[in-house]
Design a protein around this motif. Structure first.
Motif, PDB file in Angstrom:
ATOM      1  N   ALA A   1      37.666  28.123  34.987  1.00  0.00           N
ATOM      2  CA  ALA A   1      38.285  28.815  33.856  1.00  0.00           C
ATOM      3  C   ALA A   1      39.086  30.026  34.325  1.00  0.00           C
ATOM      4  CB  ALA A   1      37.213  29.248  32.860  1.00  0.00           C
ATOM      5  N   LEU A   2      38.535  30.751  35.295  1.00  0.00           N
ATOM      6  CA  LEU A   2      39.260  31.927  35.791  1.00  0.00           C
ATOM      7  C   LEU A   2      40.582  31.537  36.437  1.00  0.00           C
ATOM      8  CD1 LEU A   2      36.605  34.337  37.354  1.00  0.00           C
ATOM      9  CD2 LEU A   2      37.510  34.269  35.038  1.00  0.00           C
ATOM     10  N   ALA A   3      40.630  30.397  37.101  1.00  0.00           N
ATOM     11  CA  ALA A   3      41.872  29.951  37.733  1.00  0.00           C
ATOM     12  C   ALA A   3      42.971  29.751  36.689  1.00  0.00           C
ATOM     13  CB  ALA A   3      41.630  28.658  38.509  1.00  0.00           C
ATOM     14  N   ARG A   4      42.577  29.367  35.470  1.00  0.00           N
ATOM     15  CA  ARG A   4      43.558  29.196  34.393  1.00  0.00           C
ATOM     16  C   ARG A   4      43.892  30.527  33.725  1.00  0.00           C
ATOM     17  NH1 ARG A   4      42.094  23.641  31.091  1.00  0.00           N
ATOM     18  NH2 ARG A   4      41.582  22.319  32.910  1.00  0.00           N
ATOM     19  N   LEU A   5      42.914  31.393  33.603  1.00  0.00           N
ATOM     20  CA  LEU A   5      43.131  32.668  32.920  1.00  0.00           C
ATOM     21  C   LEU A   5      43.857  33.680  33.788  1.00  0.00           C
ATOM     22  CD1 LEU A   5      39.644  33.081  31.200  1.00  0.00           C
ATOM     23  CD2 LEU A   5      41.820  32.649  30.045  1.00  0.00           C
TER      24      LEU A   5
ATOM     25  N   SER B   1      44.316  33.759  43.766  1.00  0.00           N
ATOM     26  CA  SER B   1      43.886  32.487  44.343  1.00  0.00           C
ATOM     27  C   SER B   1      42.475  32.150  43.882  1.00  0.00           C
ATOM     28  CB  SER B   1      43.944  32.563  45.870  1.00  0.00           C
ATOM     29  OG  SER B   1      42.934  33.440  46.353  1.00  0.00           O
ATOM     30  N   ARG B   2      42.148  30.865  43.931  1.00  0.00           N
ATOM     31  CA  ARG B   2      40.814  30.424  43.518  1.00  0.00           C
ATOM     32  C   ARG B   2      39.738  31.004  44.437  1.00  0.00           C
ATOM     33  NH1 ARG B   2      40.454  25.069  40.468  1.00  0.00           N
ATOM     34  NH2 ARG B   2      42.497  24.852  39.497  1.00  0.00           N
TER      35      ARG B   2
ATOM     36  N   ARG C   1      35.176  34.784  45.172  1.00  0.00           N
ATOM     37  CA  ARG C   1      34.553  35.917  45.857  1.00  0.00           C
ATOM     38  C   ARG C   1      34.219  37.031  44.881  1.00  0.00           C
ATOM     39  NH1 ARG C   1      38.560  35.006  49.694  1.00  0.00           N
ATOM     40  NH2 ARG C   1      39.729  36.851  49.028  1.00  0.00           N
ATOM     41  N   TRP C   2      35.130  37.271  43.940  1.00  0.00           N
ATOM     42  CA  TRP C   2      34.896  38.349  42.974  1.00  0.00           C
ATOM     43  C   TRP C   2      33.765  38.006  42.004  1.00  0.00           C
ATOM     44  CZ3 TRP C   2      40.798  39.297  41.909  1.00  0.00           C
ATOM     45  CH2 TRP C   2      41.334  40.027  42.984  1.00  0.00           C
ATOM     46  N   ILE C   3      33.650  36.727  41.636  1.00  0.00           N
ATOM     47  CA  ILE C   3      32.507  36.323  40.800  1.00  0.00           C
ATOM     48  C   ILE C   3      31.209  36.604  41.543  1.00  0.00           C
ATOM     49  CG2 ILE C   3      31.327  34.392  39.690  1.00  0.00           C
ATOM     50  CD1 ILE C   3      34.088  33.066  39.339  1.00  0.00           C
TER      51      ILE C   3
ATOM     52  N   TYR D   1      37.412  42.630  37.388  1.00  0.00           N
ATOM     53  CA  TYR D   1      37.654  43.892  38.085  1.00  0.00           C
ATOM     54  C   TYR D   1      38.253  43.556  39.452  1.00  0.00           C
ATOM     55  CZ  TYR D   1      34.554  45.965  34.566  1.00  0.00           C
ATOM     56  OH  TYR D   1      33.991  46.393  33.388  1.00  0.00           O
ATOM     57  N   PRO D   2      39.595  43.462  39.540  1.00  0.00           N
ATOM     58  CA  PRO D   2      40.205  43.026  40.807  1.00  0.00           C
ATOM     59  C   PRO D   2      40.018  44.078  41.899  1.00  0.00           C
ATOM     60  CG  PRO D   2      41.898  43.752  39.281  1.00  0.00           C
ATOM     61  CD  PRO D   2      40.607  43.763  38.514  1.00  0.00           C
ATOM     62  N   ALA D   3      39.897  43.593  43.115  1.00  0.00           N
ATOM     63  CA  ALA D   3      39.806  44.472  44.283  1.00  0.00           C
ATOM     64  C   ALA D   3      41.068  44.299  45.104  1.00  0.00           C
ATOM     65  CB  ALA D   3      38.580  44.124  45.116  1.00  0.00           C
TER      66      ALA D   3
END
Length: 330
Positions: free
Chosen positions: A21-25, A30-31, A36-38, A65-67
């Motif tokens: 789902a995150l890859a679409r949102l 990148s996947r 890694r963030w999950i 929360y992107p790094a």
């Protein structure tokens, strides 16, 4: 942590794994990065952390929360930028010919991304260093870059809603009889992966064009985009059999019958697509006011037009006939 990017999982995402789902949102990441963030707890679903394999029900509030994860090729480099406007939310710049926007095969550094990260290091926190749209390496003119998450979210939404207005100047080969609209889908060329083409399986692409100035064998066009497909103007004008002067992928240089040696040399020496992003209009993400910028033609494009004007000064026989020869530009 950084300020989160918030999305709502639509019903269409129900049943998908969180990482899917995150890859679409968040398609700008990148996947592998999202996974890694999950796992690092930088993603919450309705305020709680989840595992990549956990499935969504639909309707959840997702916060990312992107790094800052700068790749080796994305190191800051002191490359001059022609900035026409900047505040805490936006950078509007006039891109020169020859500057690649993103690092890629064959262009690992010396790109606009490298230049932006030197100019504003905080852009490392944003998807694609804040770049929300692009123009080709050898196309010149205006681009907007987001400097904040609110600006990035707003600009992406405006682009998706087609409310960002982008106007180009393009010099086409041949006598274009009148303005018009090209509504023809664009996708990868079936035989040459470096090129794009009008194809029934492509994505929707709409280009509007109007006559700005006519010459006996060339037409200067003002072109507006509704969509933003790769090479869109170049592909659509070639589809109309009026490729852009100097285009190395979609056209060949045609020299008009009786052209002077000076004009022939000017045309031969113009070895990039004659395309310039002249005007940009958008809604400022903080003030909600419409803002507009205009960039003058670069010197080489202006000199090309001046050569055409000199060559045909006083010539009223504008029938568009009489090509002398065809020369490949590559």
């Amino acid at each position: 942590m950084t300020t989160p990017i918030t999305r709502t999982a639509s019903e269409e995402l129900a049943g998908l794994r969180l990482d899917q789902a995150l890859a679409r949102l968040f398609p700008d990441y990148s996947r592998s990065c999202l996974k890694r963030w999950i796992e690092a707890g930088r993603v919450t679903v309705d305020g709680e952390t989840r595992r990549p394999r956990d499935r969504l029900a639909g309707g959840e509030t997702i916060e990312l929360y992107p790094a800052a994860e700068i790749q080796a090729e994305d190191l800051p480099q002191d490359i001059p930028l022609d900035i026409v406007f900047e505040d805490e939310d936006l950078i509007v710049l006039d891109k020169p010919a020859g500057l690649v926007v993103h690092p890629a095969a064959g262009h690992h550094d010396g790109t606009l991304v490298n230049a932006l990260l030197h100019h504003a290091p905080e852009l490392a926190e944003l998807p694609r260093a804040g770049i929300v749209h692009r123009i080709d390496k050898d196309t010149t003119g205006l681009m907007v870059v987001a400097k904040s998450l609110r600006a990035h979210t707003s600009l992406v939404a405006q682009l998706q809603a087609r409310s960002v207005k982008r106007r180009y100047l393009a010099l086409a080969q041949g006598w274009v009889t009148a303005g018009g609209t090209v509504n023809a889908p664009i996708g990868r060329h079936p035989l040459d992966r470096k090129r794009f083409a009008v194809t029934p399986t492509g994505k929707e692409a709409i280009t509007h064009y109007r006559i700005a100035e006519r010459f006996p064998h060339h037409t200067l066009l003002r072109v507006s985009l509704e969509t933003g497909r790769t090479h869109q103007i170049r592909v659509h004008m070639a589809h109309l059999r009026h490729p852009l002067v100097g285009d190395p992928l979609y056209g060949r240089l045609r020299l008009p019958l009786g052209a002077s040696e000076a004009l022939i040399q000017t045309l031969r020496n113009f070895r990039r697509q004659a395309l310039h992003a002249e005007k940009l209009t958008l809604i400022h993400p903080a003030t909600n006011r419409e803002m507009s910028w205009k960039a003058p033609l670069p010197d080489d494009f202006a000199a090309l037009l001046e050569a055409l004007r000199r060559a045909y000064a006083g010539d009223d026989d504008h029938d568009g006939d009489g090509w002398e020869m065809i020369w490949p530009t590559d």
